[in-house]
Design an enzyme around this catalytic site. Structure first.
Site, PDB file in Angstrom:
ATOM      1  N   ARG A 168      -3.752  -3.527   5.736  1.00 42.36           N
ATOM      2  CA  ARG A 168      -3.236  -4.793   6.258  1.00 42.36           C
ATOM      3  C   ARG A 168      -1.905  -4.588   6.967  1.00 42.36           C
ATOM      4  NH1 ARG A 168      -1.322  -9.773   2.444  1.00 42.36           N
ATOM      5  NH2 ARG A 168       0.625  -8.593   2.347  1.00 42.36           N
ATOM      6  N   CYS A 228       1.232  -7.301   8.323  1.00 46.16           N
ATOM      7  CA  CYS A 228       1.700  -8.684   8.282  1.00 46.16           C
ATOM      8  C   CYS A 228       2.980  -8.758   9.086  1.00 46.16           C
ATOM      9  CB  CYS A 228       1.931  -9.141   6.845  1.00 46.16           C
ATOM     10  SG  CYS A 228       2.480 -10.863   6.723  1.00 46.16           S
TER      11      CYS A 228
END
Length: 124
Positions: free
Chosen positions: A101, A103
């Protein structure tokens, strides 16, 4: 390439598709907290994130993929102060399987929402 479209998620609000399959990978467009009917969910980060995940579920299903086959997510968040609350919701959808991920905090998102998420997933 195969274009993915479903009426279970909001229609694209520009010249793009909800997602594309290339070989055995599904690439979603970013999902924001719009309902499938196009209404904006205007609550806090948690409410908006749950709607984003409902939309992601719909496009993943249409592509023959699932949260368990997601290999990468990219999260765009309007305010990094919402990071902990977002993570709590995110963890409900990725509790055992944890894809890679990124972000990032951004200055502005479409329709002034608080969060947008896109995924890359293996197609079953």
């Amino acid at each position: 390439m195969k274009v993915i479209e479903t009426n279970q998620a909001p229609a694209a609000i520009g010249p793009y598709s909800q997602g594309i399959i290339v070989n055995n990978l599904f690439y979603s467009s970013g999902q924001i907290p719009l309902t499938a009917e196009g209404s904006l969910v205007t609550g806090d980060i948690k409410e908006q994130a749950h709607q984003v995940f409902q939309n992601l579920q719909a496009v993943l299903t249409a592509a023959g993929a699932s949260f368990e086959t997601v290999v990468k997510t990219t999260v765009f968040i309007k305010n990094m102060d919402d990071f902990a609350a977002l993570n709590k919701v995110y963890g409900e959808y990725f509790s055992i399987h944890k894809p890679a991920r990124s972000c990032v905090e951004v200055a502005r998102l479409p329709k002034d929402v608080l969060v947008e998420i896109e995924v890359i997933a293996l197609v079953k």
